[in-house]
Enzyme design. Sequence first.
Site, PDB file in Angstrom:
ATOM      1  N   GLY A  55      -6.064 100.911  19.585  1.00 38.64           N
ATOM      2  CA  GLY A  55      -5.551 101.231  21.008  1.00 38.64           C
ATOM      3  C   GLY A  55      -4.170 102.812  20.110  1.00 38.64           C
TER       4      GLY A  55
ATOM      5  CD  GLU B 221       0.609  96.017  20.318  1.00 39.27           C
ATOM      6  OE1 GLU B 221      -0.466  97.104  20.962  1.00 39.27           O
ATOM      7  OE2 GLU B 221       0.419  94.970  20.350  1.00 39.27           O
ATOM      8  CG  ASP B 222      -2.780 100.079  22.649  1.00 37.69           C
ATOM      9  OD1 ASP B 222      -1.730  98.349  22.724  1.00 37.69           O
ATOM     10  OD2 ASP B 222      -3.649  99.528  23.343  1.00 37.69           O
TER      11      ASP B 222
ATOM     12  CG  ASP C 270      -0.032  93.007  29.612  1.00 38.29           C
ATOM     13  OD1 ASP C 270      -0.047  93.780  31.064  1.00 38.29           O
ATOM     14  OD2 ASP C 270      -1.398  92.397  29.943  1.00 38.29           O
TER      15      ASP C 270
ATOM     16  CE  LYS D 146      -0.362  97.995  32.256  1.00 39.11           C
ATOM     17  NZ  LYS D 146      -2.188  96.780  32.280  1.00 39.11           N
TER      18      LYS D 146
ATOM     19  CB  VAL E 234      -2.537 102.581  32.129  1.00 36.57           C
ATOM     20  CG1 VAL E 234      -1.961 103.146  33.102  1.00 36.57           C
ATOM     21  CG2 VAL E 234      -2.218 102.540  30.976  1.00 36.57           C
TER      22      VAL E 234
ATOM     23  CG  ASP F 216     -10.253  99.538  24.955  1.00 35.41           C
ATOM     24  OD1 ASP F 216      -9.051  99.349  24.460  1.00 35.41           O
ATOM     25  OD2 ASP F 216     -10.956  99.248  25.048  1.00 35.41           O
TER      26      ASP F 216
ATOM     27  NE  ARG G 164     -10.729 102.560  21.974  1.00 36.59           N
ATOM     28  CZ  ARG G 164     -10.218 101.191  22.061  1.00 36.59           C
ATOM     29  NH1 ARG G 164      -8.985 101.389  22.017  1.00 36.59           N
ATOM     30  NH2 ARG G 164     -10.536 100.093  22.041  1.00 36.59           N
TER      31      ARG G 164
HETATM   32  P1  IMP Z   1      -0.347  91.727  25.848  1.00 38.59           P
HETATM   33  O1  IMP Z   1      -0.699  90.211  24.430  1.00 38.59           O
HETATM   34  O2  IMP Z   1      -0.833  90.699  26.787  1.00 38.59           O
HETATM   35  O3  IMP Z   1       0.666  92.387  24.904  1.00 38.59           O
HETATM   36  O4  IMP Z   1      -1.862  93.010  25.574  1.00 38.59           O
HETATM   37  C1  IMP Z   1      -1.543  93.954  25.081  1.00 38.59           C
HETATM   38  C2  IMP Z   1      -2.728  94.526  24.484  1.00 38.59           C
HETATM   39  O5  IMP Z   1      -3.604  93.913  25.562  1.00 38.59           O
HETATM   40  C3  IMP Z   1      -2.808  95.965  24.983  1.00 38.59           C
HETATM   41  O6  IMP Z   1      -2.686  96.131  23.127  1.00 38.59           O
HETATM   42  C4  IMP Z   1      -3.728  96.954  24.487  1.00 38.59           C
HETATM   43  O7  IMP Z   1      -4.545  96.668  24.469  1.00 38.59           O
HETATM   44  C5  IMP Z   1      -4.163  95.734  26.313  1.00 38.59           C
HETATM   45  N1  IMP Z   1      -3.685  96.530  27.871  1.00 38.59           N
HETATM   46  C6  IMP Z   1      -2.742  95.611  28.036  1.00 38.59           C
HETATM   47  N2  IMP Z   1      -2.640  96.421  29.556  1.00 38.59           N
HETATM   48  C7  IMP Z   1      -3.441  97.606  29.342  1.00 38.59           C
HETATM   49  C8  IMP Z   1      -3.988  98.412  30.093  1.00 38.59           C
HETATM   50  O8  IMP Z   1      -3.030  98.840  31.423  1.00 38.59           O
HETATM   51  N3  IMP Z   1      -4.704  99.897  29.396  1.00 38.59           N
HETATM   52  C9  IMP Z   1      -5.169  98.923  28.136  1.00 38.59           C
HETATM   53  N4  IMP Z   1      -5.614  98.201  28.226  1.00 38.59           N
HETATM   54  C10 IMP Z   1      -4.287  97.050  27.652  1.00 38.59           C
HETATM   55 MG    MG Z   2      -7.551  97.168  24.321  1.00 37.50          MG
END
Ligand code: IMP
Ligand code: MG
Length: 177
Positions: free
Chosen positions: A41, A96-97, A100, A128, A150, A156, A162
């Site tokens: 990402g 990081e993209d 979350d 987020k 998103v 993706d 992507r």
């Molecule tokens: P976390 O570990 O919950 O913070 O998740 C982070 C990862 O979840 C990101 O690097 C993304 O790959 C994926 N992710 C979280 N939200 C989204 C979204 O809205 N669209 C696409 N990928 C997401």
């Molecule tokens: Mg992903």
Amino acid sequence: MDKLRVLITREQIAAKVAQIGERITADFAGESLMLIGVLKGAAIFLADLARQINLDTTFDFLAVSSYGSARQQSGEVRLVKDIDLPIEGRNIILVEDILDTGLTLTFLLSMLQARRPKSLKVAALLDKISRRTEPVHGDYVGFAIPDEFVVGYGLDFAEQYRNLPDICVLESGSESR
Ligand code: IMP
Ligand code: MG
């Protein structure tokens, strides 16, 4: 059918990435830097950000997988590809993209911190904030966004979208994902 609604345009992204690059350039003036991108990402963000940083900069990539469906993370994060280069004594920015829950970031920060970098910061294009369950934050954050799924600019859904130049909300008709 999935519908796409533009949330952040390519022009807004480009302006923000340039700003972040300027801040990083100022913050690390006189130092060298290593960017570590989280595949897949963050690849596009890293590619653009690296060209907005006017410092001695190298980059590397790692990959993680988290179990669960395309939209729902289970909480288990696993390293599937490590970086190639040592980071001890280096200034590191993890790229990081999107932040979350923060589970991925928590996992990666503790793994990288154990290798004793000189400094360790986080750049994330999107945040987020309302979804966060872990006490982590980005040092360089592009856009805070609401809790919507998103895609685009590296992000993706099931490996699709992507390559979209804008960041779009994926509005699907069904709840089955
Ligand atoms: P976390 O570990 O919950 O913070 O998740 C982070 C990862 O979840 C990101 O690097 C993304 O790959 C994926 N992710 C979280 N939200 C989204 C979204 O809205 N669209 C696409 N990928 C997401
Ligand atoms: Mg992903």
